[in-house]
Structures are given as structure tokens and as C-alpha cells.
Design a protein around this motif. Structure first.
Motif, PDB file in Angstrom:
ATOM      1  N   ALA A 127       0.872  -1.201   0.010  1.00  0.00           N
ATOM      2  CA  ALA A 127      -0.087   0.017   0.030  1.00  0.00           C
ATOM      3  C   ALA A 127       0.990   1.160   0.150  1.00  0.00           C
ATOM      4  N   PRO A 128       0.428   2.337  -0.504  1.00  0.00           N
ATOM      5  CA  PRO A 128       1.115   3.533  -0.624  1.00  0.00           C
ATOM      6  C   PRO A 128       1.425   3.992   1.010  1.00  0.00           C
ATOM      7  N   GLN A 129       2.369   5.113   1.055  1.00  0.00           N
ATOM      8  CA  GLN A 129       2.480   5.761   2.485  1.00  0.00           C
ATOM      9  C   GLN A 129       1.474   6.413   2.799  1.00  0.00           C
ATOM     10  N   ARG A 130       1.177   6.664   4.202  1.00  0.00           N
ATOM     11  CA  ARG A 130      -0.001   7.293   4.839  1.00  0.00           C
ATOM     12  C   ARG A 130      -0.155   8.813   4.031  1.00  0.00           C
ATOM     13  N   ASP A 131      -1.420   9.168   4.103  1.00  0.00           N
ATOM     14  CA  ASP A 131      -1.582  10.345   3.466  1.00  0.00           C
ATOM     15  C   ASP A 131      -1.554  11.624   4.430  1.00  0.00           C
ATOM     16  N   THR A 132      -1.019  11.277   5.649  1.00  0.00           N
ATOM     17  CA  THR A 132      -0.892  12.465   6.515  1.00  0.00           C
ATOM     18  C   THR A 132       0.397  12.208   7.246  1.00  0.00           C
ATOM     19  N   HIS A 133       1.042  13.385   7.798  1.00  0.00           N
ATOM     20  CA  HIS A 133       2.152  13.387   8.615  1.00  0.00           C
ATOM     21  C   HIS A 133       1.525  13.344  10.089  1.00  0.00           C
ATOM     22  N   ILE A 134       0.484  13.864  10.376  1.00  0.00           N
ATOM     23  CA  ILE A 134       0.061  14.267  11.707  1.00  0.00           C
ATOM     24  C   ILE A 134       0.045  13.023  12.373  1.00  0.00           C
ATOM     25  N   LEU A 135       0.612  12.806  13.592  1.00  0.00           N
ATOM     26  CA  LEU A 135       0.515  11.663  14.426  1.00  0.00           C
ATOM     27  C   LEU A 135       0.536  10.266  13.795  1.00  0.00           C
ATOM     28  N   VAL A 136       1.623  10.110  12.829  1.00  0.00           N
ATOM     29  CA  VAL A 136       1.653   8.931  12.406  1.00  0.00           C
ATOM     30  C   VAL A 136       3.149   8.621  12.366  1.00  0.00           C
ATOM     31  N   ALA A 137       3.923   7.280  12.691  1.00  0.00           N
ATOM     32  CA  ALA A 137       4.987   6.978  12.893  1.00  0.00           C
ATOM     33  C   ALA A 137       5.878   6.870  11.600  1.00  0.00           C
ATOM     34  N   ARG A 138       6.297   7.848  10.997  1.00  0.00           N
ATOM     35  CA  ARG A 138       7.177   7.734   9.661  1.00  0.00           C
ATOM     36  C   ARG A 138       8.519   7.814   9.843  1.00  0.00           C
ATOM     37  N   SER A 139       9.285   7.674   8.839  1.00  0.00           N
ATOM     38  CA  SER A 139      10.814   7.426   9.008  1.00  0.00           C
ATOM     39  C   SER A 139      11.416   8.217   7.673  1.00  0.00           C
ATOM     40  N   GLU A 140      10.805   9.190   6.813  1.00  0.00           N
ATOM     41  CA  GLU A 140      11.275   9.649   5.693  1.00  0.00           C
ATOM     42  C   GLU A 140      12.624  10.513   6.174  1.00  0.00           C
ATOM     43  N   LEU A 141      12.352  11.199   7.079  1.00  0.00           N
ATOM     44  CA  LEU A 141      13.451  12.195   7.355  1.00  0.00           C
ATOM     45  C   LEU A 141      14.795  11.394   7.814  1.00  0.00           C
ATOM     46  N   ILE A 142      14.587  10.619   8.520  1.00  0.00           N
ATOM     47  CA  ILE A 142      16.139   9.897   9.108  1.00  0.00           C
ATOM     48  C   ILE A 142      16.495   8.966   7.982  1.00  0.00           C
ATOM     49  N   CYS A 143      15.564   8.411   7.007  1.00  0.00           N
ATOM     50  CA  CYS A 143      16.142   7.913   5.923  1.00  0.00           C
ATOM     51  C   CYS A 143      16.667   8.746   4.450  1.00  0.00           C
ATOM     52  N   SER A 144      16.377  10.070   4.812  1.00  0.00           N
ATOM     53  CA  SER A 144      17.070  10.679   3.832  1.00  0.00           C
ATOM     54  C   SER A 144      18.613  10.959   4.102  1.00  0.00           C
ATOM     55  N   PRO A 145      19.420  11.058   3.200  1.00  0.00           N
ATOM     56  CA  PRO A 145      20.594  11.620   3.149  1.00  0.00           C
ATOM     57  C   PRO A 145      20.888  13.305   3.703  1.00  0.00           C
ATOM     58  N   ASP A 146      19.745  13.926   3.451  1.00  0.00           N
ATOM     59  CA  ASP A 146      19.967  15.281   3.919  1.00  0.00           C
ATOM     60  C   ASP A 146      18.502  15.704   4.669  1.00  0.00           C
ATOM     61  N   PRO A 147      18.458  15.122   5.729  1.00  0.00           N
ATOM     62  CA  PRO A 147      17.143  15.477   6.427  1.00  0.00           C
ATOM     63  C   PRO A 147      16.582  16.826   6.570  1.00  0.00           C
ATOM     64  N   VAL A 148      17.589  17.885   6.805  1.00  0.00           N
ATOM     65  CA  VAL A 148      17.347  19.224   6.644  1.00  0.00           C
ATOM     66  C   VAL A 148      16.459  19.627   5.446  1.00  0.00           C
ATOM     67  N   ALA A 149      17.056  19.249   4.361  1.00  0.00           N
ATOM     68  CA  ALA A 149      16.701  19.723   3.070  1.00  0.00           C
ATOM     69  C   ALA A 149      15.388  18.868   2.811  1.00  0.00           C
ATOM     70  N   MET A 150      15.139  17.745   3.169  1.00  0.00           N
ATOM     71  CA  MET A 150      13.861  17.020   3.258  1.00  0.00           C
ATOM     72  C   MET A 150      12.659  17.968   3.718  1.00  0.00           C
ATOM     73  N   LEU A 151      13.096  17.967   5.157  1.00  0.00           N
ATOM     74  CA  LEU A 151      11.890  18.802   5.904  1.00  0.00           C
ATOM     75  C   LEU A 151      11.699  20.007   5.260  1.00  0.00           C
ATOM     76  N   ARG A 152      12.676  20.829   4.840  1.00  0.00           N
ATOM     77  CA  ARG A 152      12.473  22.081   4.391  1.00  0.00           C
ATOM     78  C   ARG A 152      11.421  21.909   3.023  1.00  0.00           C
ATOM     79  N   ALA A 153      11.493  20.803   2.151  1.00  0.00           N
ATOM     80  CA  ALA A 153      10.810  20.629   1.018  1.00  0.00           C
ATOM     81  C   ALA A 153       9.288  20.260   1.399  1.00  0.00           C
ATOM     82  N   GLN A 154       9.156  19.543   2.775  1.00  0.00           N
ATOM     83  CA  GLN A 154       8.151  19.137   3.082  1.00  0.00           C
ATOM     84  C   GLN A 154       7.090  20.319   3.523  1.00  0.00           C
TER      85      GLN A 154
END
Length: 342
Positions: A127-154
Motif C-alpha cells: 500500500a502507498p505511504q500514509r496520506d498524512t504526517h500528523i500523529l503517524v510514525a514515519r521515517s522519511e526524514l531519518i532515511c534521507s541523506p539530507d533530513p534538513v533539506a527534506m523537511l524544508r521541502a515538506q
């Protein structure tokens, strides 16, 4: 089919949602209510499809009930509701909160085995990733080679979090908390097979056949934080939830419980193999596993409940504080115990 409601037998004291056991003329059911800004019918459907898949593969989870139209989530005004079967067994840790250490090593082993069985069942859930970031345990930031850039993009898609972070030097804070751990863990973490995870594997989300040390797990509860991550992410979350007394850090009490962490891992390995490299990555991941979820709590408290004080706690005590603790002697000792298997 449930008849008419008779009374509320119990209601949860926990924050973040409203939940209760309702006795009807024909059954007792578990009812959970969310504000529509936190969970929509579609968002709950993602959880419910995961639950149905796991139930179909032998994991003991109470069924989600559907309405007369076949819907398992119902929107009424500003609220979204879901109704579940009453869980089998004893809610032995009902009064325990997440981040309270598990006192029983045998129960920790059982919890580890069941988590591994859940991961075995989840491997065939695509199944695809959840459609929300609010109160779900996701890991995209820590899996990214540049978490600061990824959060800025989010942030353009997360205006509530962006609004809070404009008053913080968040790029510096995030870079500092990641610095001791991220570079070593990220390449290996990014290669982990994708797997839907429970996201909140604490014993208060398990029911038991009794209170003895050899009691079996009779039901798995609460998939509200579930998302697409990886198996080691979920096991690290289980250790973070059950083996560290986070709420006791200010009391001088020994917060780390390496025996519980190792029992969880031991139970997990009885069902699902982990090699030496997995154990090393598990220890390296543990100081980072909370990062994405902590930011989701910041977003929730600031944008949904409009509590700046709670958002500050989520940012300073949870996001930054938990990562920093792993640099202290007790935190380092816990990581060594996991690496050494002791």
C-alpha cells in the motif's frame, strides 16, 4: 446489529483521541473518535485495510466493524468515528502509558515474538505511504541523506509545522541532534526493505490471556500510528516505548532498562531472524527513531490543539531531548547492551 447503546463502561484517559468501551443491548464495542483535521474517513481506511490484511494472516486483532453501507469509518459533523470489536483477553497494562518501562521480561519476549509475527504478515501488504504526517510514525526524514533539506521541502505542504518552526532555528537544531548518529545509520537504513509497521508497539496496546509470566498475547490494538517504514524501525520503536523510562529522567531514577530491550530482541529473533549487522543498525537507529514522529506531534499541538506549551515540550523534550539522552552514560550503556546482546 449492535442494538441500542446502554452505557459507557470505560473511557481512555489518553490524549490525542477520544476512546471508550460502549455496552449495547447485544455487545460491548470499542469506539474511537478523531477530529476531522487529524483523521478523515480516507485516512482511517488506510489503517483499517492494514488491520484486515493482518487479521487475514493470523494476527489476533479485533475486527473493525462496518456500518450499513459497508464503511468502517464514519464522518459526523467535525468528527470521524471508528468502531471495533471488544478485544479478547485481559487489558493487563491498561493504566500504563507509552514510555513507561515494561516490568516483566517474559512479557517483553512475548511482545517481541508477536511483533516479528506481525512483520511476517505485513510483508505481503502493499500500500502507498500514509496520506498524512500528523500523529503517524514515519521515517522519511531519518532515511534521507539530507533530513534538513527534506523537511524544508515538506514544509509548504505542512503549514502548521512551518508556522511553528519559523520561530526556531530548526535547521541548526535538527543538524545537531542528528550529527552523532545519522551519517553512520542512514545508508544502511535507506536500504532496509519497505514494510508497513505498527508504530506504537507498547504493552498497553496488547491484551493478554492472563497475568502470569507465561501469558500469551490475545489481541493487538491501536494501529493509529501505522505507516510504511521497515521492520527494524518498528523494533527500535518498541525498545524506545518499553525499555526507557522517559518520564522519569528528571527524577534521578535509572531510566534505561537494557534487560527489557534485550528480551524484546530475543523474542523477536525467536520468530524472525536478525543477523549481527541488523543488531548494529538497530542500536544506531534507536537515537533517531523518534524524529519524524516528534515533529508530527509538534505539528499536531501547534496547528490542531493550538497549544504552544505542548508543542514546545514536543520540540524540546521529545525531539531534541530524547536524541541527546543517548549521548549520556545511561544512553550509551543501553546501546552497548543492545550491540552486545546483554
Amino acid at each position: 446489529q449492535l442494538g441500542t447503546s446502554v452505557r459507557i463502561d470505560w473511557h481512555s484517559p489518553r490524549p490525542l483521541s477520544a476512546a471508550c468501551l460502549v455496552e449495547t443491548s447485544r455487545a460491548t464495542v470499542f469506539v474511537k473518535r478523531h477530529h476531522c483535521s487529524v483523521r478523515s474517513v480516507g485516512t482511517l481506511g488506510e489503517e483499517h485495510r492494514f488491520i484486515a490484511h493482518l487479521r487475514g494472516n493470523g494476527i489476533p486483532i479485533p475486527a473493525v466493524l462496518s456500518d450499513a453501507h459497508g464503511q468502517t469509518a464514519v464522518a459526523i459533523g467535525d468528527w470521524t468515528y471508528e468502531v471495533h470489536e471488544h478485544a479478547a483477553g485481559i487489558d493487563l497494562y491498561r493504566e500504563a502509558i507509552s514510555w513507561s518501562p515494561l516490568p516483566n521480561r517474559e512479557h517483553a519476549r512475548s511482545a517481541g515474538r508477536m511483533l516479528a509475527a506481525l512483520h511476517d504478515a505485513a510483508e505481503s501488504h502493499h500500500a502507498p505511504q500514509r496520506d498524512t504526517h500528523i500523529l503517524v510514525a514515519r521515517s522519511e526524514l531519518i532515511c534521507s541523506p539530507d533530513p534538513v533539506a527534506m523537511l524544508r521541502a515538506q514544509l509548504p505542504a505542512r503549514p502548521g509545522l512551518a508556522d511553528y518552526l519559523q520561530d526556531r532555528d530548526w535547521p541548526t537544531d535538527l543538524a545537531e541532534l542528528l550529527a552523532p548518529w545519522h551519517a553512520a545509520a542512514q545508508p544502511r537504513l535507506a536500504r532496509q526493505p519497505r514494510l508497513w509497521t505498527h508504530g506504537d508497539w507498547h504493552v498497553s496496546n496488547l491484551c493478554w490471556s492472563g497475568d502470569s509470566a507465561n501469558a500469551r498475547i490475545s489481541a493487538v490494538l491501536d494501529f493509529g500510528l501505522a505507516a510504511a517504514n521497515g521492520a527494524l524501525f518498528d523494533l527500535a520503536t518498541a525498545i524506545e516505548r518499553n525499555a526507557i523510562a522517559w518520564l522519569a529522567l528528571d527524577t534521578g531514577t535509572d531510566a534505561a532498562h537494557p534487560d527489557i530491550a534485550c528480551a524484546l530482541i530475543e523474542g523477536y529473533r525467536q520468530q524472525r531472524p536478525l543477523n549481527a549487522a541488523d543488531i548494529q543498525l538497530l542500536a544506531d537507529l534507536l537515537p533517531l527513531v523518534h524524529v519524524d514522529f516528534a515533529l508530527s506531534e509538534v505539528e499536531y499541538f501547534h496547528a490542531i490543539t493550538h497549544s504552544r506549551a505542548n508543542a514546545d515540550v514536543a520540540y524540546d523534550t521529545f525531539l531534541r531531548g530524547h536524541a541527546a539522552w543517548f549521548g549520556t552514560p545511561p544512553g550509551q550503556a543501553l546501546l552497548r547492551a543492545i550491540r552486545d546482546g546483554t
